[in-house]
Design a protein around this motif. Structure first.
Motif, PDB file in Angstrom:
ATOM      1  N   GLN A  91      79.968  -7.620  35.661  1.00  0.00           N
ATOM      2  CA  GLN A  91      78.733  -8.319  36.006  1.00  0.00           C
ATOM      3  C   GLN A  91      77.781  -7.311  36.642  1.00  0.00           C
ATOM      4  O   GLN A  91      78.193  -6.543  37.507  1.00  0.00           O
ATOM      5  N   VAL A  92      76.516  -7.315  36.219  1.00  0.00           N
ATOM      6  CA  VAL A  92      75.564  -6.309  36.692  1.00  0.00           C
ATOM      7  C   VAL A  92      74.464  -6.961  37.520  1.00  0.00           C
ATOM      8  O   VAL A  92      73.846  -7.954  37.094  1.00  0.00           O
ATOM      9  N   GLY A  93      74.196  -6.391  38.688  1.00  0.00           N
ATOM     10  CA  GLY A  93      73.133  -6.870  39.561  1.00  0.00           C
ATOM     11  C   GLY A  93      72.335  -5.724  40.133  1.00  0.00           C
ATOM     12  O   GLY A  93      72.736  -4.561  40.060  1.00  0.00           O
ATOM     13  N   GLY A  94      71.200  -6.065  40.708  1.00  0.00           N
ATOM     14  CA  GLY A  94      70.309  -5.067  41.292  1.00  0.00           C
ATOM     15  C   GLY A  94      69.060  -4.929  40.459  1.00  0.00           C
ATOM     16  O   GLY A  94      69.087  -4.312  39.399  1.00  0.00           O
ATOM     17  N   GLY A  95      67.980  -5.541  40.895  1.00  0.00           N
ATOM     18  CA  GLY A  95      66.721  -5.454  40.169  1.00  0.00           C
ATOM     19  C   GLY A  95      66.669  -6.315  38.916  1.00  0.00           C
ATOM     20  O   GLY A  95      65.833  -6.082  38.037  1.00  0.00           O
ATOM     21  N   ILE A  96      67.542  -7.302  38.816  1.00  0.00           N
ATOM     22  CA  ILE A  96      67.554  -8.172  37.640  1.00  0.00           C
ATOM     23  C   ILE A  96      66.416  -9.189  37.737  1.00  0.00           C
ATOM     24  O   ILE A  96      66.226  -9.841  38.764  1.00  0.00           O
ATOM     25  N   THR A  97      65.664  -9.323  36.642  1.00  0.00           N
ATOM     26  CA  THR A  97      64.544 -10.260  36.551  1.00  0.00           C
ATOM     27  C   THR A  97      64.599 -10.970  35.207  1.00  0.00           C
ATOM     28  O   THR A  97      65.434 -10.648  34.342  1.00  0.00           O
ATOM     29  N   LEU A  98      63.693 -11.891  34.994  1.00  0.00           N
ATOM     30  CA  LEU A  98      63.591 -12.562  33.697  1.00  0.00           C
ATOM     31  C   LEU A  98      63.292 -11.551  32.594  1.00  0.00           C
ATOM     32  O   LEU A  98      63.753 -11.693  31.457  1.00  0.00           O
ATOM     33  N   THR A  99      62.564 -10.500  32.932  1.00  0.00           N
ATOM     34  CA  THR A  99      62.148  -9.509  31.945  1.00  0.00           C
ATOM     35  C   THR A  99      63.306  -8.673  31.416  1.00  0.00           C
ATOM     36  O   THR A  99      63.358  -8.349  30.223  1.00  0.00           O
ATOM     37  N   ASN A 100      64.254  -8.309  32.289  1.00  0.00           N
ATOM     38  CA  ASN A 100      65.315  -7.387  31.859  1.00  0.00           C
ATOM     39  C   ASN A 100      66.713  -7.997  31.777  1.00  0.00           C
ATOM     40  O   ASN A 100      67.659  -7.321  31.376  1.00  0.00           O
ATOM     41  N   ALA A 101      66.869  -9.248  32.153  1.00  0.00           N
ATOM     42  CA  ALA A 101      68.210  -9.858  32.176  1.00  0.00           C
ATOM     43  C   ALA A 101      68.870  -9.828  30.804  1.00  0.00           C
ATOM     44  O   ALA A 101      70.036  -9.425  30.667  1.00  0.00           O
ATOM     45  N   SER A 102      68.140 -10.222  29.779  1.00  0.00           N
ATOM     46  CA  SER A 102      68.712 -10.255  28.430  1.00  0.00           C
ATOM     47  C   SER A 102      69.087  -8.852  27.957  1.00  0.00           C
ATOM     48  O   SER A 102      70.087  -8.673  27.240  1.00  0.00           O
ATOM     49  N   ARG A 123      60.571 -16.604  49.563  1.00  0.00           N
ATOM     50  CA  ARG A 123      60.721 -18.056  49.481  1.00  0.00           C
ATOM     51  C   ARG A 123      61.378 -18.407  48.149  1.00  0.00           C
ATOM     52  O   ARG A 123      60.985 -17.918  47.101  1.00  0.00           O
ATOM     53  N   PHE A 124      62.372 -19.281  48.204  1.00  0.00           N
ATOM     54  CA  PHE A 124      63.138 -19.620  47.014  1.00  0.00           C
ATOM     55  C   PHE A 124      62.285 -20.310  45.962  1.00  0.00           C
ATOM     56  O   PHE A 124      61.518 -21.231  46.265  1.00  0.00           O
ATOM     57  N   SER A 125      62.428 -19.864  44.712  1.00  0.00           N
ATOM     58  CA  SER A 125      61.693 -20.452  43.589  1.00  0.00           C
ATOM     59  C   SER A 125      62.668 -21.136  42.643  1.00  0.00           C
ATOM     60  O   SER A 125      63.347 -20.469  41.851  1.00  0.00           O
ATOM     61  N   LEU A 126      62.741 -22.448  42.719  1.00  0.00           N
ATOM     62  CA  LEU A 126      63.582 -23.200  41.794  1.00  0.00           C
ATOM     63  C   LEU A 126      63.090 -23.019  40.361  1.00  0.00           C
ATOM     64  O   LEU A 126      63.892 -22.945  39.426  1.00  0.00           O
ATOM     65  N   GLU A 127      61.785 -22.912  40.191  1.00  0.00           N
ATOM     66  CA  GLU A 127      61.216 -22.724  38.860  1.00  0.00           C
ATOM     67  C   GLU A 127      61.744 -21.445  38.214  1.00  0.00           C
ATOM     68  O   GLU A 127      62.103 -21.431  37.021  1.00  0.00           O
ATOM     69  N   ARG A 128      61.797 -20.362  38.970  1.00  0.00           N
ATOM     70  CA  ARG A 128      62.311 -19.103  38.429  1.00  0.00           C
ATOM     71  C   ARG A 128      63.785 -19.222  38.058  1.00  0.00           C
ATOM     72  O   ARG A 128      64.228 -18.711  37.022  1.00  0.00           O
ATOM     73  N   LEU A 129      64.554 -19.878  38.911  1.00  0.00           N
ATOM     74  CA  LEU A 129      65.968 -20.068  38.624  1.00  0.00           C
ATOM     75  C   LEU A 129      66.152 -20.862  37.336  1.00  0.00           C
ATOM     76  O   LEU A 129      66.966 -20.495  36.472  1.00  0.00           O
ATOM     77  N   GLN A 130      65.418 -21.928  37.203  1.00  0.00           N
ATOM     78  CA  GLN A 130      65.520 -22.754  36.002  1.00  0.00           C
ATOM     79  C   GLN A 130      65.120 -21.968  34.758  1.00  0.00           C
ATOM     80  O   GLN A 130      65.769 -22.063  33.709  1.00  0.00           O
ATOM     81  N   GLN A 131      64.085 -21.183  34.879  1.00  0.00           N
ATOM     82  CA  GLN A 131      63.577 -20.403  33.748  1.00  0.00           C
ATOM     83  C   GLN A 131      64.613 -19.364  33.305  1.00  0.00           C
ATOM     84  O   GLN A 131      64.882 -19.205  32.100  1.00  0.00           O
ATOM     85  N   LEU A 132      65.190 -18.664  34.265  1.00  0.00           N
ATOM     86  CA  LEU A 132      66.183 -17.646  33.937  1.00  0.00           C
ATOM     87  C   LEU A 132      67.432 -18.275  33.344  1.00  0.00           C
ATOM     88  O   LEU A 132      67.991 -17.778  32.347  1.00  0.00           O
TER      89      LEU A 132
END
Length: 269
Positions: A91-102, A123-132
């Protein structure tokens, strides 16, 4: 009596790690990692072996659920080499975003681990979590809720544990996020790298609150801590050893003993 009561339950397992800093495998005191004061960095261990060496070691022993964390820039090539050594095993973490996760999944990560991107302006973003989650799939997403203690509670810490967010670690938070992620990774940043014992209160609470696989890291110093996590969490929380582990220069935990624990306690994927 305790054994008879828990004979049929799942047991906590050892989960390995690879922490990368400036392209090298290191063990760092969590609270010392500061962008504004790099001279404050406290390092317990710098490996002479590349990340791929550890990936191969974990692959040999089929130690699933290993997390590879990129602490800052300059770690991508080392991370890619580790993934090549064990495709779909880390499992890879560190700087993971919607842009580079895939992209990281395509490169061979079994799952991606995300923290800071879920907390714009701390501040927590539920929208970002759902999107990812929708983009890569819930089963490929691990949410890192590494935290710092404030009084009798814990708040998620982001940006290499330097920035405290508004999100409290509690049952409501974990239940909400578990709808969109397949695992939690939770470092107790205040005790990370100190080898002075786990945060017992946090592990106990996690055992009551979590409903998906969860790995705790922070402060573990000997194999008895794995048994303690198993007891406190009723087998619901797994444990990562870092600085105490002999493969990272430690003297109090033998890697082979961790492998043996998993084999004797029903290691599963």
């Amino acid at each position: 009596m305790a054994h008879s009561l828990t004979a049929n339950r799942r047991h906590s397992l050892f989960r390995p790690c690879i922490d990368l800093h400036q392209g090298q495998v290191k063990q760092i005191v969590g609270g010392s990692l500061q962008d504004q004061a790099p001279q404050a960095l406290q390092t317990n261990f710098v490996s002479g072996q590349p990340a791929s060496y550890y990936a191969k070691l974990y692959r040999t022993h089929q130690l699933t659920g290993a997390h590879l964390i990129k602490l800052g820039p300059g770690n991508d090539e080392a991370a890619k080499a580790a993934l090549q050594a064990w495709p779909n095993g880390l499992q890879v973490g560190g700087g993971i975003t919607l842009t580079n996760a895939s992209e990281w999944l395509t490169l061979g990560a079994a799952k991606v681990i995300v923290t800071s991107w879920l907390f714009p302006d701390a501040r927590f973003s539920l929208e970002r979590l759902q999107q990812l989650s929708q983009t890569i799939g819930r089963d490929r997403l691990v949410v890192d809720l590494s935290c710092r203690r404030r009084g009798q509670t814990w708040y998620v810490a982001m940006n290499k544990w330097q920035t405290l967010t508004d999100t409290e670690i509690n049952q409501d938070t974990l239940t909400l996020i578990a709808q969109y992620a397949s695992e939690f990774l939770i470092h107790a940043a205040d005790v990370e790298g100190l080898c002075q014992g786990i945060d017992r209160d946090l592990v106990t609470c996690l055992g009551r609150w979590v409903t998906i696989p969860t790995t705790y890291a922070g402060g573990a110093r000997d194999l008895d801590d794995l048994a303690l996590v198993d007891e406190l969490s009723q087998g619901k929380v797994d444990l990562t050893f870092g600085s105490a582990l002999d493969i990272f220069g430690g003297r109090t935990v033998k890697f082979d003993n961790c492998v043996a624990w998993n084999q004797s306690h029903g290691q599963t994927t």
